[in-house]
Design a protein around this motif. Structure first.
Motif, PDB file in Angstrom:
ATOM      1  N   ALA B 154       0.791  -1.226   0.000  1.00  0.00           N
ATOM      2  CA  ALA B 154       0.000   0.000   0.000  1.00  0.00           C
ATOM      3  C   ALA B 154       0.831   1.289   0.000  1.00  0.00           C
ATOM      4  O   ALA B 154       0.411   2.275  -0.578  1.00  0.00           O
ATOM      5  N   PRO B 155       2.004   1.309   0.654  1.00  0.00           N
ATOM      6  CA  PRO B 155       2.745   2.580   0.692  1.00  0.00           C
ATOM      7  C   PRO B 155       3.444   2.951  -0.622  1.00  0.00           C
ATOM      8  O   PRO B 155       4.093   3.995  -0.672  1.00  0.00           O
ATOM      9  N   LEU B 156       3.307   2.129  -1.685  1.00  0.00           N
ATOM     10  CA  LEU B 156       4.119   2.341  -2.893  1.00  0.00           C
ATOM     11  C   LEU B 156       4.091   3.793  -3.388  1.00  0.00           C
ATOM     12  O   LEU B 156       5.125   4.399  -3.634  1.00  0.00           O
ATOM     13  N   LEU B 157       2.902   4.356  -3.513  1.00  0.00           N
ATOM     14  CA  LEU B 157       2.827   5.696  -4.113  1.00  0.00           C
ATOM     15  C   LEU B 157       3.453   6.755  -3.205  1.00  0.00           C
ATOM     16  O   LEU B 157       4.069   7.704  -3.678  1.00  0.00           O
ATOM     17  N   GLN B 158       3.291   6.568  -1.875  1.00  0.00           N
ATOM     18  CA  GLN B 158       3.943   7.504  -0.956  1.00  0.00           C
ATOM     19  C   GLN B 158       5.463   7.394  -1.108  1.00  0.00           C
ATOM     20  O   GLN B 158       6.171   8.400  -1.070  1.00  0.00           O
ATOM     21  N   ASP B 413       3.421   3.329   7.253  1.00  0.00           N
ATOM     22  CA  ASP B 413       4.302   2.172   7.073  1.00  0.00           C
ATOM     23  C   ASP B 413       5.766   2.579   7.222  1.00  0.00           C
ATOM     24  O   ASP B 413       6.565   1.858   7.807  1.00  0.00           O
ATOM     25  N   GLY B 414       6.107   3.743   6.678  1.00  0.00           N
ATOM     26  CA  GLY B 414       7.497   4.214   6.721  1.00  0.00           C
ATOM     27  C   GLY B 414       7.971   4.571   8.114  1.00  0.00           C
ATOM     28  O   GLY B 414       9.161   4.735   8.343  1.00  0.00           O
ATOM     29  N   ASN B 415       7.033   4.724   9.060  1.00  0.00           N
ATOM     30  CA  ASN B 415       7.421   5.037  10.430  1.00  0.00           C
ATOM     31  C   ASN B 415       7.468   3.817  11.329  1.00  0.00           C
ATOM     32  O   ASN B 415       8.009   3.882  12.425  1.00  0.00           O
ATOM     33  N   ILE B 416       6.866   2.724  10.878  1.00  0.00           N
ATOM     34  CA  ILE B 416       6.631   1.660  11.859  1.00  0.00           C
ATOM     35  C   ILE B 416       7.157   0.289  11.380  1.00  0.00           C
ATOM     36  O   ILE B 416       7.703  -0.470  12.178  1.00  0.00           O
ATOM     37  N   TYR B 417       7.038   0.015  10.071  1.00  0.00           N
ATOM     38  CA  TYR B 417       7.364  -1.330   9.572  1.00  0.00           C
ATOM     39  C   TYR B 417       8.829  -1.696   9.831  1.00  0.00           C
ATOM     40  O   TYR B 417       9.132  -2.739  10.407  1.00  0.00           O
ATOM     41  N   ASN B 418       9.758  -0.827   9.418  1.00  0.00           N
ATOM     42  CA  ASN B 418      11.180  -1.138   9.560  1.00  0.00           C
ATOM     43  C   ASN B 418      11.640  -1.220  11.014  1.00  0.00           C
ATOM     44  O   ASN B 418      12.661  -1.813  11.317  1.00  0.00           O
ATOM     45  N   TYR B 419      10.875  -0.609  11.920  1.00  0.00           N
ATOM     46  CA  TYR B 419      11.272  -0.608  13.325  1.00  0.00           C
ATOM     47  C   TYR B 419      10.739  -1.796  14.104  1.00  0.00           C
ATOM     48  O   TYR B 419      11.400  -2.312  14.988  1.00  0.00           O
ATOM     49  N   ARG B 444       0.274  -3.341   5.494  1.00  0.00           N
ATOM     50  CA  ARG B 444       1.003  -2.975   4.305  1.00  0.00           C
ATOM     51  C   ARG B 444       0.223  -3.368   3.048  1.00  0.00           C
ATOM     52  O   ARG B 444       0.301  -2.686   2.028  1.00  0.00           O
ATOM     53  N   SER B 445      -0.509  -4.485   3.142  1.00  0.00           N
ATOM     54  CA  SER B 445      -1.157  -4.982   1.934  1.00  0.00           C
ATOM     55  C   SER B 445      -2.660  -4.697   1.891  1.00  0.00           C
ATOM     56  O   SER B 445      -3.289  -4.893   0.867  1.00  0.00           O
ATOM     57  N   ALA B 446      -3.218  -4.209   3.018  1.00  0.00           N
ATOM     58  CA  ALA B 446      -4.656  -3.932   3.000  1.00  0.00           C
ATOM     59  C   ALA B 446      -4.937  -2.774   2.042  1.00  0.00           C
ATOM     60  O   ALA B 446      -4.247  -1.777   2.072  1.00  0.00           O
ATOM     61  N   PRO B 447      -5.948  -2.928   1.184  1.00  0.00           N
ATOM     62  CA  PRO B 447      -6.188  -1.887   0.183  1.00  0.00           C
ATOM     63  C   PRO B 447      -6.864  -0.640   0.749  1.00  0.00           C
ATOM     64  O   PRO B 447      -6.534   0.468   0.343  1.00  0.00           O
ATOM     65  N   ALA B 448      -7.788  -0.792   1.709  1.00  0.00           N
ATOM     66  CA  ALA B 448      -8.566   0.363   2.140  1.00  0.00           C
ATOM     67  C   ALA B 448      -7.919   1.062   3.325  1.00  0.00           C
ATOM     68  O   ALA B 448      -7.424   0.415   4.246  1.00  0.00           O
ATOM     69  N   ASP B 449      -7.932   2.383   3.278  1.00  0.00           N
ATOM     70  CA  ASP B 449      -7.325   3.171   4.347  1.00  0.00           C
ATOM     71  C   ASP B 449      -7.917   2.853   5.714  1.00  0.00           C
ATOM     72  O   ASP B 449      -7.202   2.783   6.703  1.00  0.00           O
ATOM     73  N   GLN B 450      -9.266   2.666   5.764  1.00  0.00           N
ATOM     74  CA  GLN B 450      -9.863   2.408   7.079  1.00  0.00           C
ATOM     75  C   GLN B 450      -9.314   1.128   7.675  1.00  0.00           C
ATOM     76  O   GLN B 450      -9.020   1.057   8.863  1.00  0.00           O
ATOM     77  N   ASP B 451      -9.171   0.092   6.848  1.00  0.00           N
ATOM     78  CA  ASP B 451      -8.641  -1.181   7.358  1.00  0.00           C
ATOM     79  C   ASP B 451      -7.208  -1.003   7.831  1.00  0.00           C
ATOM     80  O   ASP B 451      -6.811  -1.507   8.880  1.00  0.00           O
TER      81      ASP B 451
END
Lengths: 285, 503, 314
Positions: B154-158, B413-419, B444-451
């Motif tokens: 999901a974070p690809l575009l960011q 994702d960029g703040n939490i996944y790698n940590y 990371r893979s959920a499509p909807a922002d709410q999820d």
């Protein structure tokens, strides 16, 4: 003084005689003694604990409660300066003593034995000397990591060549003298000659240099602290107080003024003392 | 051209002269040059190699990413527009007739060359890890290409709105070789005129920029390390925009009528990593005890002078769609701390070392932590290191509690996944939670922002309970400018000067 | 003379070799891997390994040293690991600002020190002498970074007369250049002035006591003429020597001043490079500084001979 401990009794009286009739040296000695007394009695003289935080009274200007104001964590600046005297004097004195001991020994060996010893020792000293001293101290402090002991080591290394050069030059003169020749002829051992005859006779210029380098060692220590390579917090040092003060130059200029003045006045005292000693021992001045 | 450049220069520089000070306004009327004071020179201008915070100020002026973020962190088109066919396939269409600064056309082949370069291990690009979910970049036409993913990401575009999406000229890469890092030929609103290290980086506007030429003709970045001096220069008119305004000066700046102070909630966090692989912080109760001992409000006041906000997790208020204001998992209480230590079987003061870099603000933080923890049954020692060894110390886990601040990314994702994932490259804590790793993979893979938001909140709650990291504050982005400058502030602190105007 | 010069130049080689070895080893001993530092938080292990390989950090230190030395001998100083600039132009670019700063500081110090030294020597043990000596001692005892901070406080923040930091190239704008130069040059000049003043005073005192000057006085030559021609000519040798020594020491002094004032010279470059573990820059800068230092010493010796024909070089 610590340096004086190295002296033989005759040397000490020599040094003391240097102050009579020399008011500048006496004032210098007075300032240095004052700094030493403040450092030793720091817990008695300091009105507050140097690391006592007070979030209500941060960045307070000088007042009757806090004579020199408080810093950004509400710590009393006067108390921190008084405790900082310990760090500055200990680092200054120790680094000069270490440099003097090793440098003088190396210089005597080079001067007395000459030849390969001389060439090797003095080339090493030339190399150390060719580094800008502050960079060398900085690099050594960076290698060893920031701490008080490491600052002492870094400053000592930088000052080694000065002592080695003086000791060597003096030894070259003294070893030619008749009584050294005489002792050699009488069969005294080399170590005996070096320690009992050469050393006492070359001490005066070493002591003079020591007092002048003590002054510059205090400045170097504060500079290392200023770059964050000095003692560890929350230990107060004049250098790290200044470092911290830079961000508050506008809001709280007293943070930058007082620790700098403490360095200045102590160094001023050492320089006066050094000048006085030089007047006494060095006929050229 | 050289001549007019020199004259403009002269005007800016003379603004510092005593004579000019009295009538500083005369010079700020020169609307053609904008001089900016930043904390430090950038290290490199090559987006594939950028790894420091000091490039943030420059990067969007030289380089154009494939997609943009708005100040409220929404994606909008940049060099390209994008459509998702499914959650593994992103179809991009480049704008027609665009070129890089050197005239090389921006086409699908150039884009693919950029991705190939960043993904090539021989480049040693820090971008490789954030682009790792990419399976392939496929050229589908002169101006169209498709990015296929190995797994939903999901974070690809960011990610592509940041350094990884900044396209540079493949021709210039070849001709400039190692000098590319100082001359950077990209597609942003400005191009490099000259760069003298420790002195100034001069940019001029690029007429072929896709949004049209920028209003301000020339931009000069000047490194000024000292924060007080930066502000002094802003007041005297030598510079018109500064980054990293010191928190202690915020109140005072707010009262100055010729200046404008802007503050926004930033993207990053100030935090300390617990080393969970060795005593005493291998025991969760000891970590909780230390956390309970710390009054974050006091730190916010004493160190950050009330700017920013206290932090209980990794996701800052600027990411409004995930951040939960009501999430306060613990409060400061020395008694709770002592009780937790007793439960853990620790009676004597527990000796721990706090490692910080030797910057005054970090040392100040450590001194406050020390005072507070010592009152709750710890015996804290502070160890200073210099900034360059910080990452080495963290990677080698050579610490008990070590600062690990993060400048932040526009996607949570960029703040939490790698940590916090088990094998995350920034998991300096040695934190091994299957539950959190699974939640973060899913998010990371959920499509909807709410999820995604729900998953992140759940992960944050678990992280707070396990306390592998001591979160302190979310810093604010603090910047100031002359009143005559019209510019937009972004949470990441980056300047996007194509939108700036001088009056 | 030619042979003397050759011997002296030859003796520089071991010193330069030694300094370069020490710099090489010291900077590698500073903790913190440059590859990790450069790649930042986001890099993976393979990127770090690749970069270490690129920088030859995976090689034994001796191999690294001799390949560096080999390149140096061909004039290739390598590239900075921070941003990939060529080291030699980086060093040469930084040398200009340092030279300007040093010369300005020296000029300021001479302008203050020589007149005050002479006045103090002409009226020894008077109020003028004591106050000059007192001021000189103050200058010597002032930590230069503190003086720099005080000057910024006074003349940039309180009275905004001079910029607190930064650099403007003299080729772009000479006025702006000089304007930025004032505070750093004053900071650096103060301590130098103190030492030079003391030296001038002591030497002049000695010269004024010589028979030669006494004779000149007895002949009734005006005091001003005696001081400015006869006496000063004899005093210049020790003063020139001192200036030579100071120029050498300046290279160290600029480190602090340049850091405080963000002056983009060789001192700031070196300090920044040490903190950034930029090995090639540190190595190049130390080598260049040491070279300058020994060459300045040599030049001082040569100047000394040309000023005083009695000194023979052997």
């Amino acid at each position: 003084m610590t340096v004086a401990v190295l002296m033989r009794p005759k040397g000490i009286t020599n040094v003391l005689r240097g102050f009579t009739g020399n008011p500048r040296a006496a004032v210098g000695l007075g300032l240095v003694v004052l700094a030493v007394v403040v450092a030793i009695g720091a817990p008695i003289f300091a009105p507050f604990a140097p690391d006592q935080l007070d979030f209500i009274n941060t960045l307070a200007p000088p007042s009757s409660d806090h004579w020199l104001g408080t810093d950004e964590l509400g710590r009393d600046v006067l108390s921190r300066i008084i405790h900082g005297a310990r760090t500055s004097l200990v680092v200054g004195a120790l680094s000069v003593v270490v440099a003097a001991l090793i440098g003088t020994a190396a210089g005597i060996v080079a001067g007395y034995f000459g030849k390969a010893y001389d060439a090797l020792i003095m080339r090493i000293m030339d190399i150390v000397f060719a580094f800008p001293s502050i960079l060398l101290a900085l690099a050594i402090a960076a290698v060893l990591g920031p701490s008080l002991t490491n600052a002492v080591l870094a400053i000592s290394v930088v000052n080694l060549p000065v002592f080695a050069r003086i000791a060597r030059a003096q030894t070259l003169v003294v070893r030619q003298l008749e009584f050294v020749e005489a002792k050699r002829a009488l069969g005294f051992g080399t170590f005996n000659i070096l320690s009992r005859t050469i050393l006492p006779n070359i001490m005066p210029p070493i002591i003079v240099q020591g007092s002048l380098l003590f002054a510059s060692a205090i400045i170097t220590e504060s500079y290392l602290s200023f770059l964050g390579l000095g003692a560890q917090p929350p230990l107060a040092t004049w250098g790290n107080m200044l470092r911290n003060a830079i961000g508050f130059m506008e809001l709280a200029p007293w943070l930058a003024l007082f620790p700098g003045f403490a360095i200045f006045i102590t160094v001023f005292g050492c320089n006066l003392l050094g000048d006085g000693l030089r007047d006494r021992f060095d006929p050229r001045h | 051209m050289t001549f007019s450049l020199t004259r403009r220069h002269a005007a800016t520089l003379f603004a510092g002269a005593p004579l000019a000070l009295a009538s500083g306004a005369v010079f700020s009327q020169d609307a053609k040059t904008l001089t900016i004071g930043v904390a430090s020179d950038p290290v490199t201008l090559d987006p594939a190699l950028m790894a420091s915070f000091f490039e943030v100020f420059v990067q969007y002026n030289l380089h154009e990413p494939l997609v943009h973020v708005t100040p409220d962190l929404k994606i909008e088109p940049g060099l390209a527009s994008v459509q998702m066919s499914d959650n593994l396939t992103y179809r991009f269409t480049l704008k027609p007739n665009l070129t890089f600064h050197d005239g090389t056309p921006i086409d699908a082949a150039a884009v693919k060359a950029n991705f190939d370069r960043m993904l090539d291990p021989a480049t040693a690009s820090p971008r490789r890890s954030e682009l790792s979910p990419i399976d392939q970049v496929e050229i589908t036409g002169p101006l169209t290409f498709t990015i296929k993913l190995k797994m939903p990401y999901a974070p690809l575009l960011q990610v592509l709105s940041n350094r990884a999406g900044m396209m540079v000229s493949p021709t210039a890469l070849k001709t400039l070789g190692p000098d590319f890092a100082t001359k950077a030929v990209g597609a942003g609103p400005y191009r490099v005129v000259s760069w003298t290290k420790n002195s100034e980086l001069v940019l001029e506007r690029f007429p072929g920029y896709w949004r049209g030429p920028a209003p301000i003709a020339q931009v000069v970045f000047r490194p000024i390390a000292d924060e007080t001096v930066r502000l002094t220069n802003l007041r005297s008119g030598t510079i018109q925009l500064v980054d990293s305004v010191p928190a202690q000066s915020v109140a005072q700046l707010g009262r100055e009528s010729s200046l404008v102070l802007k503050q926004a909630s930033g993207l990053g966090f100030n935090a300390f990593s617990f080393n969970t692989t060795k005593a005493p912080f291998d025991d969760v109760r000891v970590r909780q005890a230390f956390t309970a001992a710390i009054d974050k409000q006091a730190i916010l006041r004493a160190v950050f002078f009330g700017t920013g906000s206290v932090a209980y997790g990794a996701i800052p208020p600027s990411m409004g769609w995930v951040h939960d204001k009501a999430f306060i998992p613990h409060t400061a209480d020395a008694n709770v701390a002592r009780k937790l230590l007793a439960d853990a079987g620790k009676t004597a003061p527990v000796p721990v070392t706090i490692t910080v870099t030797n910057s005054p603000a970090q040392v100040r933080t450590a001194e406050v932590l020390q005072a507070q923890a010592n009152q709750a049954g710890f015996k804290v020692e502070i160890k200073q290191i210099d900034a360059t060894s910080l990452i080495t110390v963290l990677r080698q886990k050579d610490f008990d509690l070590c600062m690990s601040p993060w400048s932040g990314r526009t996607d949570p994702d960029g703040n939490i996944y790698n940590y916090f994932t088990k094998s995350g490259p920034n998991n300096f804590m040695g934190y091994q939670s299957d539950k959190v790793t699974e939640l973060l993979e899913k998010a990371r893979s959920a499509p909807a922002d709410q999820d995604r938001a729900k998953l992140y909140r759940e992960a944050e709650a678990q992280i707070a309970a396990d306390a592998p990291m001591l979160f302190l504050t979310f810093p604010a982005t603090l910047q100031a400018s002359a009143k005559t400058l019209d510019w937009m502030q972004y949470p990441d602190g980056a300047f996007r000067l194509q939108f700036a105007k001088q009056s | 003379m030619g042979r003397y010069l050759a011997t002296r130049l030859a003796s520089l080689i071991p010193i330069l070799f030694g300094t370069s070895v020490i710099a090489f080893i010291l900077i590698r001993l500073v903790p913190g891997d440059p590859a990790i530092a450069i790649l930042g938080m986001e890099a993976d292990a393979s990127a770090i390994a690749t970069l270490r390989q690129k920088m030859a950090l995976d090689q034994p230190v001796t191999v690294q040293y001799f390949s560096w030395l080999g390149l140096i001998l061909t004039g290739d100083f390598g590239r900075s690991i921070q941003g990939g600039r060529q080291v030699l132009p980086l060093l040469l670019n930084a040398l200009g600002p340092t030279a300007v700063l040093s010369v300005a500081a020296l000029a300021i110090s001479l302008a203050i020190a020589i007149p005050t030294g002479i006045i103090a020597a002409m009226r020894p043990n008077t109020g003028a002498d004591y106050s000059a000596s007192f001021l000189a001692l103050c200058g010597l005892s002032m930590p230069s970074f503190w003086l720099g901070v005080l000057l910024i406080l006074a003349f940039s923040i309180h009275l905004p007369l001079f910029p607190a930091s930064g650099y403007v190239s003299p080729f772009v704008n000479l006025g702006g250049h000089l304007h930025h130069l004032v505070l750093p040059a004053l900071t650096l000049g103060a301590a130098l002035a103190a030492a030079t003043m003391r030296m001038t005073r002591a030497t002049m005192l000695e010269v004024l006591r010589t028979d030669y000057i006494r004779t000149a006085r007895a002949k009734g030559l005006p005091q001003r003429l005696i001081i400015w021609t006869h006496a000063l000519r004899n005093a210049r040798i020790p003063i020139v020597t001192l200036i030579g020594i100071q120029f050498g020491q300046l290279l160290g002094g600029v480190v602090i001043t340049e850091t405080v004032f963000s002056w983009p010279g060789i001192g700031k470059l070196t300090v920044d490079a040490i903190f950034a573990r930029d090995y090639p820059v540190v190595q190049g800068a130390v080598l260049l500084t040491a070279l300058l230092f020994v060459l300045i010493n040599l030049a001082t010796d040569l100047l000394y001979t040309s000023l005083d024909p009695r000194v023979r070089l052997t």
